[in-house]
Design a protein around this motif. Structure first.
Motif, PDB file in Angstrom:
ATOM      1  N   SER A   1      83.170   1.632  93.852  1.00  0.00           N
ATOM      2  CA  SER A   1      82.242   1.431  92.740  1.00  0.00           C
ATOM      3  C   SER A   1      80.936   2.146  93.058  1.00  0.00           C
ATOM      4  CB  SER A   1      81.953  -0.060  92.512  1.00  0.00           C
ATOM      5  OG  SER A   1      83.123  -0.787  92.246  1.00  0.00           O
ATOM      6  N   ASP A   2      80.392   2.831  92.060  1.00  0.00           N
ATOM      7  CA  ASP A   2      79.111   3.499  92.280  1.00  0.00           C
ATOM      8  C   ASP A   2      78.586   4.032  90.956  1.00  0.00           C
ATOM      9  OD1 ASP A   2      76.889   4.556  93.684  1.00  0.00           O
ATOM     10  OD2 ASP A   2      78.174   4.974  95.408  1.00  0.00           O
ATOM     11  N   PHE A   3      77.377   4.557  91.027  1.00  0.00           N
ATOM     12  CA  PHE A   3      76.803   5.197  89.852  1.00  0.00           C
ATOM     13  C   PHE A   3      77.531   6.509  89.587  1.00  0.00           C
ATOM     14  CE2 PHE A   3      73.305   2.655  91.672  1.00  0.00           C
ATOM     15  CZ  PHE A   3      73.117   1.796  90.601  1.00  0.00           C
TER      16      PHE A   3
ATOM     17  N   ILE B   1      94.757   4.259  90.294  1.00  0.00           N
ATOM     18  CA  ILE B   1      95.692   3.420  89.549  1.00  0.00           C
ATOM     19  C   ILE B   1      94.969   2.574  88.507  1.00  0.00           C
ATOM     20  CG2 ILE B   1      97.366   3.363  91.414  1.00  0.00           C
ATOM     21  CD1 ILE B   1      96.364   0.594  92.149  1.00  0.00           C
ATOM     22  N   GLU B   2      93.641   2.518  88.604  1.00  0.00           N
ATOM     23  CA  GLU B   2      92.843   1.834  87.590  1.00  0.00           C
ATOM     24  C   GLU B   2      91.419   2.356  87.649  1.00  0.00           C
ATOM     25  OE1 GLU B   2      91.542  -2.706  86.257  1.00  0.00           O
ATOM     26  OE2 GLU B   2      93.394  -2.366  87.360  1.00  0.00           O
ATOM     27  N   GLU B   3      90.818   2.567  86.480  1.00  0.00           N
ATOM     28  CA  GLU B   3      89.448   3.044  86.390  1.00  0.00           C
ATOM     29  C   GLU B   3      88.742   2.320  85.253  1.00  0.00           C
ATOM     30  OE1 GLU B   3      88.940   7.525  87.166  1.00  0.00           O
ATOM     31  OE2 GLU B   3      90.961   7.381  86.315  1.00  0.00           O
ATOM     32  N   ALA B   4      87.429   2.153  85.381  1.00  0.00           N
ATOM     33  CA  ALA B   4      86.658   1.504  84.322  1.00  0.00           C
ATOM     34  C   ALA B   4      85.203   1.947  84.421  1.00  0.00           C
ATOM     35  CB  ALA B   4      86.753  -0.018  84.428  1.00  0.00           C
TER      36      ALA B   4
ATOM     37  N   ASN C   1      78.855   3.595  80.882  1.00  0.00           N
ATOM     38  CA  ASN C   1      79.481   4.557  81.794  1.00  0.00           C
ATOM     39  C   ASN C   1      78.535   5.132  82.845  1.00  0.00           C
ATOM     40  OD1 ASN C   1      82.142   4.438  80.725  1.00  0.00           O
ATOM     41  ND2 ASN C   1      81.508   5.766  79.023  1.00  0.00           N
ATOM     42  N   PHE C   2      77.412   4.480  83.054  1.00  0.00           N
ATOM     43  CA  PHE C   2      76.533   4.885  84.143  1.00  0.00           C
ATOM     44  C   PHE C   2      77.078   4.391  85.481  1.00  0.00           C
ATOM     45  CE2 PHE C   2      72.207   4.303  86.311  1.00  0.00           C
ATOM     46  CZ  PHE C   2      72.147   5.619  86.693  1.00  0.00           C
ATOM     47  N   ILE C   3      77.922   3.372  85.435  1.00  0.00           N
ATOM     48  CA  ILE C   3      78.576   2.819  86.622  1.00  0.00           C
ATOM     49  C   ILE C   3      80.079   3.012  86.453  1.00  0.00           C
ATOM     50  CG2 ILE C   3      79.083   0.691  87.900  1.00  0.00           C
ATOM     51  CD1 ILE C   3      76.283  -0.291  87.075  1.00  0.00           C
TER      52      ILE C   3
END
Length: 213
Positions: free
Chosen positions: A142-144, A189-192, A197-199
């Motif tokens: 997780s990140d910007f 396998i998963e993205e969000a 969408n800044f993170i």
């Protein structure tokens, strides 16, 4: 000392909620369901340790075995106050880039870690952590996320100014980390996306390396 979060350890979570609401936390907790029971976990740059409470709540049986790496002395102290079984966690006060071990892990969690580093240092850190993950292991990232959007560029610039002043953060811009996952054959396998969408969060799997004959 660069990337030193001791000065804002006790206010860090408050500042995060003040600016991003629950977006930073949600970007991490949404991915925790991808943790299989019994995983051996490495958390690098764990901060105040609130993630430990979430992991414990999602482990109704035996808590996973965790190695918790954090540079800040005050962050480590806050993490130790969490209600996590002492026999299932090992705290290591160490800078992420200086962490060394012969162990291998089923899961690595890095949340808002790489944004502290210049591109070259981020690449070195990625390679080091990549070597600690078992084949077919998972990486919760997780990140910007850098985009060519004016308000995001302005907010990111302000954040770097403030964190350089308060914590001596070495970076001046976000490093490009996603290409490193692709270069090493990881599969998302998963993205969000969060906070418009800044993170960005993703669960990556490390590929199985076949031996050619």
């Amino acid at each position: 000392m660069t990337n030193d979060y001791d000065p804002i350890a006790r206010t860090y979570d408050f500042l995060s909620r003040l600016v991003f609401g629950r977006a930073q936390r949600k970007s991490q907790t949404d991915m925790l369901r991808k943790i299989p029971p019994g995983d051996k976990i490495l958390i690098v740059g764990g901060g105040t340790g609130w993630i430990l409470d979430e992991i414990r709540q999602r482990s109704p049986g035996t808590c996973p075995e965790i190695t918790y790496v954090e540079k800040s002395k005050r962050m480590i102290a806050l993490s130790r106050e969490r209600n996590f079984p002492a026999s299932r966690i090992r705290y290591i006060r160490c800078a992420a880039e200086e962490f060394r071990t012969t162990e291998r892990f089923d899961l690595i969690i890095t949340a808002f870690l790489f944004d502290n580093f210049r591109q070259a240092d981020a690449e070195c850190l990625f390679d080091r952590l990549h070597g600690l993950l078992h084949e077919k292991g998972r990486w919760l990232y997780s990140d910007f996320y850098r985009q060519d959007v004016l308000w995001q560029k302005a907010l990111l610039g302000l954040m770097y100014v403030l964190f350089r002043a308060a914590c001596r953060v070495e970076a001046r811009a976000l490093p490009s980390v996603e290409p490193l996952f692709r270069k090493n054959g990881y599969l998302a396998i998963e993205e969000a996306g969060y906070f418009r969408n800044f993170i960005r969060s993703a669960v990556y799997t490390r590929p199985f390396q076949t031996t050619s004959t």
